[in-house]
Write a protein that holds these residues in place. Sequence first.
Motif, short mmCIF file in Angstrom:
data_model
loop_
_atom_site.label_atom_id
_atom_site.label_comp_id
_atom_site.label_asym_id
_atom_site.label_seq_id
_atom_site.Cartn_x
_atom_site.Cartn_y
_atom_site.Cartn_z
N LEU A 1 0.86 -1.19 0.00
CA LEU A 1 0.00 0.00 0.00
C LEU A 1 0.89 1.24 0.00
CD1 LEU A 1 -3.02 -0.32 2.48
CD2 LEU A 1 -3.06 -0.36 0.00
N PHE B 1 -16.48 8.99 1.90
CA PHE B 1 -15.32 8.11 1.74
C PHE B 1 -15.62 7.05 0.69
CE2 PHE B 1 -12.60 4.58 2.64
CZ PHE B 1 -11.46 5.09 3.21
N PHE C 1 -9.35 -3.48 0.52
CA PHE C 1 -8.38 -2.73 1.32
C PHE C 1 -8.96 -1.63 2.21
CE2 PHE C 1 -5.93 -4.27 -2.37
CZ PHE C 1 -5.06 -5.10 -1.67
N PHE C 2 -10.13 -1.10 1.86
CA PHE C 2 -10.60 0.11 2.54
C PHE C 2 -11.89 -0.05 3.34
CE2 PHE C 2 -7.87 1.48 -0.94
CZ PHE C 2 -6.95 2.22 -0.22
N TYR D 1 -11.23 -2.03 6.85
CA TYR D 1 -10.25 -1.30 7.66
C TYR D 1 -10.85 0.01 8.18
CZ TYR D 1 -5.71 0.73 8.98
OH TYR D 1 -4.65 1.29 9.67
N THR D 2 -11.57 0.70 7.29
CA THR D 2 -12.15 1.99 7.66
C THR D 2 -13.24 1.83 8.70
OG1 THR D 2 -11.51 2.98 5.59
CG2 THR D 2 -13.37 4.02 6.71
N GLN E 1 -11.35 1.32 11.86
CA GLN E 1 -10.61 2.52 12.30
C GLN E 1 -11.55 3.60 12.84
OE1 GLN E 1 -7.48 3.25 12.58
NE2 GLN E 1 -7.24 5.44 12.30
N TRP E 2 -12.68 3.78 12.18
CA TRP E 2 -13.56 4.91 12.51
C TRP E 2 -14.84 4.49 13.22
CZ3 TRP E 2 -11.55 9.61 12.38
CH2 TRP E 2 -10.42 9.81 11.59
N ILE F 1 -10.78 11.97 3.92
CA ILE F 1 -9.93 11.00 4.64
C ILE F 1 -9.17 10.13 3.64
CG2 ILE F 1 -9.95 9.02 6.22
CD1 ILE F 1 -12.26 10.19 7.67
N ARG G 1 -6.09 11.56 1.38
CA ARG G 1 -4.73 11.61 1.91
C ARG G 1 -3.82 10.60 1.21
NH1 ARG G 1 -6.80 12.39 7.58
NH2 ARG G 1 -6.46 10.24 8.18
N LEU G 2 -4.41 9.52 0.67
CA LEU G 2 -3.59 8.43 0.13
C LEU G 2 -3.42 8.52 -1.39
CD1 LEU G 2 -4.82 5.26 2.05
CD2 LEU G 2 -3.02 6.86 2.62
N TYR H 1 4.71 5.48 0.90
CA TYR H 1 3.34 5.78 1.36
C TYR H 1 2.99 7.26 1.17
CZ TYR H 1 -0.80 4.71 4.19
OH TYR H 1 -2.09 4.48 4.61
N ASN I 1 -0.85 -3.52 7.72
CA ASN I 1 -2.28 -3.25 7.95
C ASN I 1 -3.08 -4.53 7.77
OD1 ASN I 1 -1.51 -0.60 8.15
ND2 ASN I 1 -2.62 0.12 6.35
N CYS J 1 -6.65 -5.61 6.78
CA CYS J 1 -7.81 -4.96 6.17
C CYS J 1 -9.13 -5.70 6.40
CB CYS J 1 -7.56 -4.78 4.67
SG CYS J 1 -6.11 -3.74 4.38
N TYR K 1 -7.84 10.55 17.31
CA TYR K 1 -8.33 11.06 16.01
C TYR K 1 -9.63 11.84 16.20
CZ TYR K 1 -5.15 7.67 13.81
OH TYR K 1 -4.05 6.96 13.42
N TYR L 1 -7.11 16.95 12.58
CA TYR L 1 -6.05 15.95 12.41
C TYR L 1 -4.86 16.66 11.78
CZ TYR L 1 -3.33 11.90 11.43
OH TYR L 1 -2.30 11.02 11.43
#
Length: 375
Positions: free
Chosen positions: A95, A133, A149-150, A153-154, A157-158, A169, A172-173, A183, A267, A269, A313, A348
């Motif tokens: 990633l 997102f 992948f998202f 995980y998201t 995370q959230w 969010i 950023r990637l 990264y 990570n 996922c 966060y 953030y």
Amino acid sequence: MKSFCIVGAGFSGAIIARHLAERGHKVTVVDERPHIGGNCHTERDAETGVMVHKYGPHIFHTADKRAWDYVQRFGKFQPYVNRVKAISKDRVYTLPVNLLTINQFFGTTMGPKEARAFIEDKADRSIQAPRSFEEQALSMIGPELYRAFFHGYTRKQWGLEPTELPASILKRLPLRFNYDDNYFNHPYQGMPEDGYTSIVQNILAVEGIDLRLDCSFESLEEKYDHVFYTGPIDRYFQFRLGRLGYRTLDFERFVDEGDHQGTAVINYCDESVPFTRISEHKHFAPWEQEKFSQTVCFREYSRLAGEQDIPYYPIRLVNEKKMLDSYIALAKSESGVSFLGRLGTYRYLDMDVTITEALSAFDQIDALLQHDNSA
Ligand code: FAD
Ligand code: UDP
């Protein structure tokens, strides 16, 4: 000479404190933790000797030459490139999503142009201006990579559906159609050789700073001409308009012999795994990792912060933003205090932005003080 109280000994507080003290002002810095460095604090793990990022992995990266040059003054930085691995459905990928991720995931051997056309074909072109997102992900990489992948995980995370989270969010990637697995896109990236706490210590190493650890602002009785508050803005006002929401992290530490996972961050996922990632901290310092026979790792779990938890966060959904606006209005009507940093502004902020904003805050107050002196 004026008297200042700086609440918080992280990057924000340390920078303001240094420059005010250099101007000859009386400066008191308080932090309720037993150490300086704020959330960037690093220390040697007592059992293994490895330098550990106590509040989660921190990689210094920036496009801002001023912030980069500034930190170089306070310690040596080793070259470091953040390369993250991700496990999805029992397979390991790289990633951010790059050509290797795409080719491995789809079992292809595409080149850049072919892969770009392939992903463009998968991306949902009906989404012109992504509002969430999920919309951002679907319009950027299509459903398969998003799911792998998202999505999970998201949610971990959230603690929220990706449809409820802002598109910013994910923005950023990077998404790359080459084999670059850095990264970050920033031109400057590095890791302080002696850890971040040593950098902050050197920032604070000027005459005239009274540093008090294990000391909360609320416990002080002295009066100051001005306070710079880098703690949570809602806490300063005794939460009178409510509590701003944060995610907190729990770190599960374990020790292994030699090398545990072969890299700094992996990570996880899938939602069937409860943690988001494992960090192996000796890999953040490749120049010294051979020194240690053991290795220390941390599984990272994310959850909604309770009243006693460390705020990590800011959640910043519609309700929080409304409450934040009310706190900002309150802050404007309060004289003798300025709010600064990640918690003081409830944003953030990466370290480089924190540093730049602290330097600007000092420039502003310095100009005002010089003006007062000459009047
Ligand atoms: P903090 O570091 O939070 O310092 C605030 C200090 O104030 C704390 O020490 C606290 O104890 C003290 N305090 C608060 N209230 C009071 C009070 N009332 N009385 C006394 N003391 C008080 N940035 C990057 O650039 N790269 C990264 O890789 C990166 N990784 C991160 C990973 C995680 C898990 C997190 C959460 C953040 C990461 N960041 C990263 C962001 C980085 O941590 C922040 O930019 C930085 O810590 C902000 O510094 P600060 O001084 O504003 O706040
Ligand atoms: N993200 C994800 N899977 C990953 C890495 C990141 O879904 O393997 C999402 C997640 O929602 C995260 C966001 O992308 O908050 C931004 O990633 P970043 O690495 O910047 O996360 P942070 O620094 O916030 O931990």
